[in-house]
Design a protein around this motif. Structure first.
Motif, PDB file in Angstrom:
ATOM      1  N   ALA A 251     -17.010 -21.987 -35.757  1.00 52.22           N
ATOM      2  CA  ALA A 251     -16.285 -20.912 -36.442  1.00 52.22           C
ATOM      3  C   ALA A 251     -14.779 -21.136 -36.327  1.00 52.22           C
ATOM      4  CB  ALA A 251     -16.674 -19.562 -35.841  1.00 52.22           C
ATOM      5  N   LEU A 252     -14.320 -21.549 -35.155  1.00 55.77           N
ATOM      6  CA  LEU A 252     -12.893 -21.849 -34.976  1.00 55.77           C
ATOM      7  C   LEU A 252     -12.432 -22.972 -35.903  1.00 55.77           C
ATOM      8  CD1 LEU A 252     -12.685 -21.677 -31.071  1.00 55.77           C
ATOM      9  CD2 LEU A 252     -11.379 -20.234 -32.653  1.00 55.77           C
ATOM     10  N   ALA A 253     -13.350 -23.904 -36.188  1.00 59.85           N
ATOM     11  CA  ALA A 253     -13.017 -25.042 -37.042  1.00 59.85           C
ATOM     12  C   ALA A 253     -13.045 -24.692 -38.530  1.00 59.85           C
ATOM     13  CB  ALA A 253     -13.977 -26.199 -36.760  1.00 59.85           C
ATOM     14  N   GLY A 254     -13.395 -23.430 -38.854  1.00 60.97           N
ATOM     15  CA  GLY A 254     -13.321 -22.985 -40.240  1.00 60.97           C
ATOM     16  C   GLY A 254     -14.567 -23.212 -41.055  1.00 60.97           C
ATOM     17  N   LEU A 255     -15.745 -23.353 -40.399  1.00 60.66           N
ATOM     18  CA  LEU A 255     -16.957 -23.623 -41.155  1.00 60.66           C
ATOM     19  C   LEU A 255     -17.634 -22.378 -41.709  1.00 60.66           C
ATOM     20  CD1 LEU A 255     -16.531 -26.360 -39.600  1.00 60.66           C
ATOM     21  CD2 LEU A 255     -18.996 -26.668 -39.880  1.00 60.66           C
ATOM     22  N   GLY A 256     -17.157 -21.194 -41.317  1.00 60.67           N
ATOM     23  CA  GLY A 256     -17.724 -19.981 -41.883  1.00 60.67           C
ATOM     24  C   GLY A 256     -17.740 -18.830 -40.895  1.00 60.67           C
ATOM     25  N   PRO A 257     -18.117 -17.631 -41.384  1.00 59.31           N
ATOM     26  CA  PRO A 257     -18.227 -16.476 -40.498  1.00 59.31           C
ATOM     27  C   PRO A 257     -19.363 -16.682 -39.484  1.00 59.31           C
ATOM     28  CG  PRO A 257     -18.147 -15.808 -42.803  1.00 59.31           C
ATOM     29  CD  PRO A 257     -18.387 -17.280 -42.796  1.00 59.31           C
ATOM     30  N   ALA A 258     -19.202 -16.110 -38.298  1.00 58.73           N
ATOM     31  CA  ALA A 258     -20.217 -16.219 -37.258  1.00 58.73           C
ATOM     32  C   ALA A 258     -20.377 -14.868 -36.576  1.00 58.73           C
ATOM     33  CB  ALA A 258     -19.835 -17.282 -36.237  1.00 58.73           C
ATOM     34  N   LEU A 259     -21.617 -14.482 -36.310  1.00 55.51           N
ATOM     35  CA  LEU A 259     -21.917 -13.266 -35.560  1.00 55.51           C
ATOM     36  C   LEU A 259     -22.069 -13.650 -34.093  1.00 55.51           C
ATOM     37  CD1 LEU A 259     -22.671 -10.253 -35.429  1.00 55.51           C
ATOM     38  CD2 LEU A 259     -25.035 -10.915 -35.940  1.00 55.51           C
ATOM     39  N   MET A 260     -21.161 -13.174 -33.241  1.00 57.14           N
ATOM     40  CA  MET A 260     -21.113 -13.605 -31.848  1.00 57.14           C
ATOM     41  C   MET A 260     -20.924 -12.416 -30.918  1.00 57.14           C
ATOM     42  SD  MET A 260     -18.619 -16.953 -32.216  1.00 57.14           S
ATOM     43  CE  MET A 260     -17.441 -16.114 -33.300  1.00 57.14           C
ATOM     44  N   PRO A 261     -21.425 -12.508 -29.689  1.00 60.89           N
ATOM     45  CA  PRO A 261     -21.154 -11.435 -28.717  1.00 60.89           C
ATOM     46  C   PRO A 261     -19.676 -11.380 -28.370  1.00 60.89           C
ATOM     47  CG  PRO A 261     -22.258 -13.295 -27.658  1.00 60.89           C
ATOM     48  CD  PRO A 261     -22.279 -13.561 -29.129  1.00 60.89           C
ATOM     49  N   GLY A 262     -19.205 -10.181 -28.039  1.00 59.45           N
ATOM     50  CA  GLY A 262     -17.791  -9.998 -27.752  1.00 59.45           C
ATOM     51  C   GLY A 262     -17.275 -10.882 -26.637  1.00 59.45           C
ATOM     52  N   TRP A 263     -18.096 -11.091 -25.583  1.00 61.65           N
ATOM     53  CA  TRP A 263     -17.646 -11.921 -24.468  1.00 61.65           C
ATOM     54  C   TRP A 263     -17.388 -13.364 -24.885  1.00 61.65           C
ATOM     55  CZ3 TRP A 263     -21.016 -15.860 -23.882  1.00 61.65           C
ATOM     56  CH2 TRP A 263     -22.360 -15.648 -24.220  1.00 61.65           C
ATOM     57  N   LEU A 264     -17.994 -13.787 -26.004  1.00 65.20           N
ATOM     58  CA  LEU A 264     -17.841 -15.166 -26.460  1.00 65.20           C
ATOM     59  C   LEU A 264     -16.592 -15.357 -27.326  1.00 65.20           C
ATOM     60  CD1 LEU A 264     -19.075 -18.036 -26.671  1.00 65.20           C
ATOM     61  CD2 LEU A 264     -20.451 -17.199 -28.589  1.00 65.20           C
ATOM     62  N   CYS A 265     -16.200 -14.316 -28.054  1.00 66.88           N
ATOM     63  CA  CYS A 265     -15.150 -14.520 -29.070  1.00 66.88           C
ATOM     64  C   CYS A 265     -13.913 -13.636 -28.918  1.00 66.88           C
ATOM     65  CB  CYS A 265     -15.736 -14.319 -30.463  1.00 66.88           C
ATOM     66  SG  CYS A 265     -16.361 -12.635 -30.764  1.00 66.88           S
ATOM     67  N   SER A 266     -13.960 -12.594 -28.084  1.00 69.55           N
ATOM     68  CA  SER A 266     -12.857 -11.618 -28.041  1.00 69.55           C
ATOM     69  C   SER A 266     -11.518 -12.244 -27.686  1.00 69.55           C
ATOM     70  CB  SER A 266     -13.191 -10.490 -27.057  1.00 69.55           C
ATOM     71  OG  SER A 266     -14.223  -9.680 -27.559  1.00 69.55           O
ATOM     72  N   SER A 267     -11.496 -13.186 -26.762  1.00 68.81           N
ATOM     73  CA  SER A 267     -10.222 -13.804 -26.367  1.00 68.81           C
ATOM     74  C   SER A 267      -9.610 -14.586 -27.527  1.00 68.81           C
ATOM     75  CB  SER A 267     -10.426 -14.720 -25.152  1.00 68.81           C
ATOM     76  OG  SER A 267     -11.289 -15.796 -25.463  1.00 68.81           O
ATOM     77  N   HIS A 268     -10.454 -15.169 -28.381  1.00 66.90           N
ATOM     78  CA  HIS A 268      -9.951 -15.926 -29.534  1.00 66.90           C
ATOM     79  C   HIS A 268      -9.462 -14.984 -30.637  1.00 66.90           C
ATOM     80  CE1 HIS A 268     -11.318 -19.781 -27.916  1.00 66.90           C
ATOM     81  NE2 HIS A 268     -12.357 -19.114 -27.482  1.00 66.90           N
ATOM     82  N   VAL A 269     -10.078 -13.806 -30.737  1.00 64.15           N
ATOM     83  CA  VAL A 269      -9.586 -12.797 -31.671  1.00 64.15           C
ATOM     84  C   VAL A 269      -8.209 -12.311 -31.212  1.00 64.15           C
ATOM     85  CG1 VAL A 269      -9.973 -10.479 -32.609  1.00 64.15           C
ATOM     86  CG2 VAL A 269     -11.894 -12.081 -32.400  1.00 64.15           C
ATOM     87  N   ALA A 270      -8.090 -12.047 -29.915  1.00 56.85           N
ATOM     88  CA  ALA A 270      -6.809 -11.568 -29.375  1.00 56.85           C
ATOM     89  C   ALA A 270      -5.705 -12.603 -29.559  1.00 56.85           C
ATOM     90  CB  ALA A 270      -6.972 -11.224 -27.901  1.00 56.85           C
ATOM     91  N   ALA A 271      -6.072 -13.898 -29.525  1.00 54.79           N
ATOM     92  CA  ALA A 271      -5.081 -14.971 -29.660  1.00 54.79           C
ATOM     93  C   ALA A 271      -4.778 -15.306 -31.115  1.00 54.79           C
ATOM     94  CB  ALA A 271      -5.583 -16.221 -28.934  1.00 54.79           C
TER      95      ALA A 271
END
Length: 303
Positions: free
Chosen positions: A230-250
């Motif tokens: 998902a970070l590499a731009g391949l598409g939307p991903a449904l992920m648990p908050g603990w997995l992605c929240s820090s990347h959203v904040a950044a």
């Protein structure tokens, strides 16, 4: 009967060969073979069927070691109970979690735990398969799945919510997602263990709940791989908050439809701590259980 010899027999039954047990115990394989022959001679029965690469239990061996393993567990519990009288956790503690969950939620806490309890020897088993707590000698399991191990005691750790995220680059190339139905026309990065999670449940701000089915651009059997794709731009991903929240904040990921609740299963996601249902909970297991429950980060639980 030598208790250590009995433990060795149980390890052989679990691992299926003499050589791996010999290696883990730093013994010569011939020494392991002699111990097995000695026990069989003392009992007067053959416990194992041997082949060139594998050993398996005989019917008599299976019946005998099933009872012996329970007795050894009782002996361990008795020893732990004695040691805990001094309130000093020690000994080997086997802990299992999924690869992503272990990497992100458990590993950062380990240095502090080992400083507090230097006599506890941790064995971390990170795998995306649910291990059998008894057969795999697991003392504590960190689980997100609603499927619980039979006979296990479960303790709630924290509520786990999900987010649909995509990279700014993806959104720049493909446009914004304005409502949940837009996701059905997008190629998404799906989590694929044990099967692709293409059916999502959506609760819109009005409270209405509906299901959507998304297509896969790519499927990953590991949460870390899904996030990186998902970070590499391949598409939307449904992920648990603990997995992605820090990347959203950044700013590396953008949360799509933040006013919607979206989940692959149900809206009552929970992270659990599980341990085998034994008469006595070892002090080292209790120490880690209490330690983890006292340390829950806000970005793991935020909706």
């Amino acid at each position: 009967m030598n208790h250590d010899h009995l433990r060795l027999l149980v390890e052989i039954a679990q691992q299926g060969n003499f050589s791996s047990v010999a290696k883990s115990r730093d013994l010569d394989p011939s020494s392991v073979s002699r111990i097995v022959h000695g026990v069989e001679r003392e009992l007067g029965v053959r416990l194992f069927q041997r082949s060139t690469r594998h050993v398996s239990l005989t019917e008599a061996g299976s019946a005998y070691l099933e009872r012996v393993s329970h007795l050894l567990d009782e002996l361990d519990s008795a020893s732990d109970a004695l040691k805990s009288l001094e309130h000093h956790p020690s000994g080997v503690l086997r802990v299992t979690a999924s690869v992503a969950f272990g990497q992100i939620c458990l590993l950062p806490l380990i240095p502090e735990f080992t400083r507090l309890y230097p006599d506890v020897q941790l064995e971390l088993v990170f795998t995306d398969f649910n291990l059998d707590l008894v057969a795999d000698r697991i003392d504590l399991a960190l689980r997100l799945s609603p499927r619980m191990s039979q006979g296990a005691v479960r303790v709630k750790w924290f509520d786990a919510s999900y987010k649909v995220c995509a990279s700014p680059d993806y959104l720049g190339r493909n446009g914004a997602v304005r409502e949940s139905s837009d996701l059905e026309s997008r190629k998404c990065v799906l989590f694929g263990h044990p099967q692709p999670q293409s059916d999502w449940i959506v609760r819109i701000p009005s409270g209405l709940v509906r299901s959507i089915v998304v297509d896969a651009a790519i499927t990953a059997s590991n949460g870390l791989a899904q996030r990186d794709l998902a970070l590499a731009g391949l598409g939307p991903a449904l992920m648990p908050g603990w997995l992605c929240s820090s990347h959203v904040a950044a700013g590396q990921l953008v949360e799509l439809l933040p006013d919607h609740a979206i989940t692959p299963a149900d809206f009552e996601g929970t992270a659990w701590l599980l341990y085998p249902n034994r008469t006595y909970l070892p002090a080292r297991t209790r120490a880690l259980l209490d330690f983890l429950r006292a340390r829950t980060r806000l970005d793991w639980t935020s909706a």
